[in-house]
Scaffold this motif. Structure first.
Motif, PDB file in Angstrom:
ATOM      1  N   GLN A  51       0.843  -1.194   0.000  1.00 50.14           N
ATOM      2  CA  GLN A  51       0.000   0.000   0.000  1.00 50.14           C
ATOM      3  C   GLN A  51       0.886   1.255   0.000  1.00 50.14           C
ATOM      4  OE1 GLN A  51      -0.601  -2.221   3.046  1.00 50.14           O
ATOM      5  NE2 GLN A  51      -1.321  -3.532   1.370  1.00 50.14           N
ATOM      6  N   GLU A  52       0.271   2.355  -0.419  1.00 51.71           N
ATOM      7  CA  GLU A  52       0.940   3.660  -0.499  1.00 51.71           C
ATOM      8  C   GLU A  52       2.212   3.591  -1.340  1.00 51.71           C
ATOM      9  OE1 GLU A  52       1.117   6.150   2.947  1.00 51.71           O
ATOM     10  OE2 GLU A  52      -0.820   5.428   3.717  1.00 51.71           O
ATOM     11  N   VAL A  53       2.048   3.044  -2.539  1.00 48.40           N
ATOM     12  CA  VAL A  53       3.065   3.184  -3.576  1.00 48.40           C
ATOM     13  C   VAL A  53       2.864   4.592  -4.132  1.00 48.40           C
ATOM     14  CG1 VAL A  53       3.951   2.267  -5.742  1.00 48.40           C
ATOM     15  CG2 VAL A  53       2.937   0.711  -4.045  1.00 48.40           C
ATOM     16  N   ARG A  81      -3.646   2.217  -9.632  1.00 51.09           N
ATOM     17  CA  ARG A  81      -3.265   3.633  -9.593  1.00 51.09           C
ATOM     18  C   ARG A  81      -4.537   4.437  -9.364  1.00 51.09           C
ATOM     19  NH1 ARG A  81       1.843   4.911 -13.321  1.00 51.09           N
ATOM     20  NH2 ARG A  81       2.832   2.846 -13.356  1.00 51.09           N
ATOM     21  N   LEU A  82      -4.585   5.137  -8.246  1.00 50.48           N
ATOM     22  CA  LEU A  82      -5.841   5.731  -7.807  1.00 50.48           C
ATOM     23  C   LEU A  82      -5.876   7.250  -7.939  1.00 50.48           C
ATOM     24  CD1 LEU A  82      -6.440   3.510  -4.672  1.00 50.48           C
ATOM     25  CD2 LEU A  82      -7.377   3.241  -6.966  1.00 50.48           C
ATOM     26  N   THR A  83      -4.766   7.912  -7.742  1.00 51.80           N
ATOM     27  CA  THR A  83      -4.698   9.363  -7.940  1.00 51.80           C
ATOM     28  C   THR A  83      -3.398   9.697  -8.659  1.00 51.80           C
ATOM     29  OG1 THR A  83      -3.597   9.800  -5.823  1.00 51.80           O
ATOM     30  CG2 THR A  83      -6.004   9.798  -5.818  1.00 51.80           C
ATOM     31  N   GLY A  84      -3.353  10.895  -9.227  1.00 53.00           N
ATOM     32  CA  GLY A  84      -2.187  11.301  -9.982  1.00 53.00           C
ATOM     33  C   GLY A  84      -2.150  10.632 -11.345  1.00 53.00           C
ATOM     34  N   ARG A  85      -1.201  11.042 -12.143  1.00 55.59           N
ATOM     35  CA  ARG A  85      -1.066  10.485 -13.483  1.00 55.59           C
ATOM     36  C   ARG A  85       0.386  10.149 -13.777  1.00 55.59           C
ATOM     37  NH1 ARG A  85      -4.785  14.431 -17.373  1.00 55.59           N
ATOM     38  NH2 ARG A  85      -6.796  14.027 -16.330  1.00 55.59           N
ATOM     39  N   GLY A  86       0.567   9.090 -14.563  1.00 58.00           N
ATOM     40  CA  GLY A  86       1.897   8.762 -15.034  1.00 58.00           C
ATOM     41  C   GLY A  86       2.904   8.614 -13.915  1.00 58.00           C
ATOM     42  N   TYR A  90      -0.334   7.501  -7.466  1.00 57.47           N
ATOM     43  CA  TYR A  90      -0.372   6.991  -6.102  1.00 57.47           C
ATOM     44  C   TYR A  90      -1.421   5.886  -6.033  1.00 57.47           C
ATOM     45  CZ  TYR A  90      -2.008   6.815  -1.216  1.00 57.47           C
ATOM     46  OH  TYR A  90      -2.405   6.393   0.032  1.00 57.47           O
ATOM     47  N   GLY A  91      -1.141   4.838  -5.246  1.00 58.11           N
ATOM     48  CA  GLY A  91      -2.125   3.760  -5.073  1.00 58.11           C
ATOM     49  C   GLY A  91      -1.502   2.580  -4.364  1.00 58.11           C
ATOM     50  N   HIS A  92      -1.900   1.373  -4.779  1.00 60.51           N
ATOM     51  CA  HIS A  92      -1.340   0.170  -4.162  1.00 60.51           C
ATOM     52  C   HIS A  92      -1.131  -0.900  -5.209  1.00 60.51           C
ATOM     53  CE1 HIS A  92      -5.317  -2.018  -3.775  1.00 60.51           C
ATOM     54  NE2 HIS A  92      -5.753  -0.787  -3.810  1.00 60.51           N
ATOM     55  N   ILE A 113     -12.482  10.856   0.935  1.00 62.30           N
ATOM     56  CA  ILE A 113     -11.186  11.515   1.092  1.00 62.30           C
ATOM     57  C   ILE A 113     -10.291  11.198  -0.104  1.00 62.30           C
ATOM     58  CG2 ILE A 113      -9.102  11.629   2.507  1.00 62.30           C
ATOM     59  CD1 ILE A 113     -10.848  11.162   4.945  1.00 62.30           C
ATOM     60  N   GLU A 114     -10.253   9.926  -0.494  1.00 68.27           N
ATOM     61  CA  GLU A 114      -9.512   9.529  -1.688  1.00 68.27           C
ATOM     62  C   GLU A 114     -10.135   8.246  -2.221  1.00 68.27           C
ATOM     63  OE1 GLU A 114      -5.683   6.963  -0.471  1.00 68.27           O
ATOM     64  OE2 GLU A 114      -5.649   8.975   0.366  1.00 68.27           O
ATOM     65  N   PRO A 115     -10.027   7.986  -3.532  1.00 65.82           N
ATOM     66  CA  PRO A 115     -10.594   6.759  -4.089  1.00 65.82           C
ATOM     67  C   PRO A 115      -9.881   5.525  -3.542  1.00 65.82           C
ATOM     68  CG  PRO A 115      -9.271   7.896  -5.729  1.00 65.82           C
ATOM     69  CD  PRO A 115      -9.389   8.820  -4.561  1.00 65.82           C
ATOM     70  N   ARG A 116     -10.640   4.430  -3.463  1.00 70.65           N
ATOM     71  CA  ARG A 116     -10.105   3.169  -2.967  1.00 70.65           C
ATOM     72  C   ARG A 116     -10.419   2.056  -3.968  1.00 70.65           C
ATOM     73  NH1 ARG A 116      -6.763   4.218   1.570  1.00 70.65           N
ATOM     74  NH2 ARG A 116      -7.582   6.144   2.506  1.00 70.65           N
TER      75      ARG A 116
END
Length: 239
Positions: A51-53, A81-86, A90-92, A113-116
């Motif tokens: 988690q939290e890659v 990949r849940l937020t950000g691009r390229g 960020y994600g797991h 708060i953030e996508p899961r």
């Protein structure tokens, strides 16, 4: 693979790891994802949920986190990949020594708060198929209840031997929404105290396994306690 790992897997025992990497930021506040990943390799896992890659450079992380993890670990690597691009995503992730026969990335309900998400994979082991669901649940209790219910329905929809593992962000075990949803259908549970890493008192990181599977031993990887804000959870699973 180490000789010890080879013998373990020939005997039908897999080593599972789930670890919130905190973007590779350790107790020394230095962001060094490779340092954490080398420690992970030292655990000699068969499967690892991470988690939290985190490649969000505006938060002090280093870019291309997913790419660097995939390249260093080798094997088979699934990304949520849940937020950000390229480069700044960020994600797991879910890593396996063996290939994925089926792989789905499923968005979970809630996520205020953030996508899961859940990574739902079928791994073809030498001992038969094993279903792995890797996840990182939300911080909001109402969202977490919905997400735990979603996971329980996901598990029940297929008959394969299943393991759900990850960071559940649930401070309570027996009375928590996650445990109430998952333990009745996945009664083999590994849930030592893993957070915060310096002096753990919360069982946030867990492994839930089907009754037909033997969850034989579990521990926290105390030797890598300074490499994240969570301790890694390591468990032996017999098929």
């Amino acid at each position: 693979m180490s000789p010890d790992g080879a013998g373990r897997e020939e005997g039908g025992t897999l080593r599972l790891v789930t670890w919130n990497l905190h973007g590779g930021v350790g107790a020394d506040r230095r962001c060094d994802l490779e340092r954490a990943l080398r420690a992970l390799q030292g655990f000699d896992p068969t499967v690892a949920a991470l988690q939290e890659v985190d490649g969000r450079t505006h938060l002090g992380r280093r870019s291309h986190a997913f790419e660097r993890a995939r390249d260093l670990l080798g094997g088979h690597f699934a990304e949520a990949r849940l937020t950000g691009r390229g480069a700044t995503a960020y994600g797991h992730a879910l890593w396996s020594r063996w290939p994925f026969a089926r792989l789905d990335i499923l968005r979970l309900p809630g996520g205020r708060i953030e996508p899961r998400a859940a990574i739902d994979a079928l791994v073809e082991t030498p001992f038969g198929p094993l279903r792995l669901i890797a996840t990182h649940l939300g911080l909001v209790p109402a969202d977490r209840r919905r997400q735990a219910g979603f996971l329980a329905e996901l598990v029940a929809a297929r008959a394969e031997p299943t393991v759900v593992l990850g960071d559940f962000n649930d401070w309570r075990l027996d009375r928590g929404a996650v445990h109430r949803a998952l333990a009745p259908i996945l009664p083999r549970v590994a849930a030592p105290k893993t957070w915060p890493a310096r002096r753990p008192f919360v069982r946030m990181d867990r492994i839930y396994a089907a009754a037909a599977l033997g969850l034989e031993a579990s521990r926290t990887a105390d030797e890598a306690a300074g490499l994240s804000d969570h301790r890694a959870l390591v468990a032996e699973l017999r098929l």
